[in-house]
Write an enzyme that holds these catalytic residues in place. Structure first.
Site, short mmCIF file in Angstrom:
data_model
loop_
_atom_site.label_atom_id
_atom_site.label_comp_id
_atom_site.label_asym_id
_atom_site.label_seq_id
_atom_site.Cartn_x
_atom_site.Cartn_y
_atom_site.Cartn_z
N HIS A 147 -3.80 -4.51 -0.34
CA HIS A 147 -3.39 -5.18 0.89
C HIS A 147 -3.47 -6.69 0.68
CE1 HIS A 147 -3.14 -1.76 3.70
NE2 HIS A 147 -4.08 -1.22 2.94
N GLU A 175 -2.63 -9.02 2.60
CA GLU A 175 -3.04 -9.66 3.85
C GLU A 175 -4.54 -9.57 4.09
OE1 GLU A 175 -2.55 -5.39 5.11
OE2 GLU A 175 -1.68 -6.73 3.61
N CYS A 195 0.85 -1.19 0.00
CA CYS A 195 0.00 0.00 0.00
C CYS A 195 0.89 1.25 0.00
CB CYS A 195 -0.98 -0.03 1.17
SG CYS A 195 -2.35 1.15 0.98
#
EC number: 4.3.2.10
Length: 213
Positions: A188, A190, A81
């Site tokens: 992102h 994750e 990001c």
């Protein structure tokens, strides 16, 4: 030896990145200490917030020079990001601010209006599909699925060949970038389900391959 160091400079999404690495079974540390980070095999630079504030902290703590030196020594680096944006030359956010300069390009704000004069929402928040453009060890075996973005700024690359995958949000958004041992994701991983986790797993594989080599 610890595999991955998540760089803590006070502006990262540390919890979710850490949990993702745990799910992958990857040994990691979260640290802002240069000596600790120098002992890992790969680095992750997360980031949420202002480019200018992030670079100020990285410079003041000496982490900016540490990151540049580690990359020069061959250590793999993944920016996430804002962390991806910091890899580039500069950003226009809050006035021109110099970045890490590891990749050529500048960071600009979404116009918020299409060429036809239609307004659209900024920040860009939500799931968008990836389009792959170039092969990379970071994307080996990864599907062109949807991933989760939250950002108001995007990279205009100085070299198209660093764009490994893109997504569309009015403009063409570099979503995955990479050259040599420097990688970045604007989204992102994750928080991006199976596709995101597979990309993180590929990065762990890149770091592992270096260790085994």
């Amino acid at each position: 030896m610890t595999m991955i160091g998540v760089i803590d400079y006070g502006m990262g999404n540390l919890y979710s990145v850490s949990k993702a690495l745990e799910r992958l079974g990857c040994p990691y540390i979260v640290s802002g200490d240069k000596e600790e980070l120098a002992r890992v095999r790969g680095l992750i630079l997360p980031g949420v917030g202002s480019f200018r504030d992030a670079m100020h902290i990285l410079r003041e703590t000496g982490l900016a020079d540490f990151i540049r030196s580690a990359v020069q020594d061959g250590t793999p680096l993944l920016g996430i990001c804002l962390g991806m944006q910091l890899l580039f030359d500069e950003s226009e956010e809050n006035g021109p601010t110099e970045g890490l300069g590891l990749l050529r390009g500048r960071v600009v704000r979404f116009p918020g209006v299409t060429n036809d004069g239609e307004p659209y929402k900024v920040p860009h928040m939500g799931w968008n599909r990836l389009r792959f453009h170039r092969s990379s060890p970071l994307l080996d075996g990864v599907e062109e699925g949807h991933v989760y973005f939250v950002h108001s700024y995007y990279v205009v690359p100085g070299e198209e060949e660093v764009v490994l995958a893109s997504s569309e949000y009015d403009v063409d958004v570099p979503a995955v970038v990479g050259r040599d041992n420097v990688f970045g994701t604007q989204f992102h991983p994750e928080k991006s389900g199976a596709v995101g986790m597979s990309i993180l797993n590929r990065y762990v594989g890149i770091v592992t391959g270096r260790e085994n080599g």
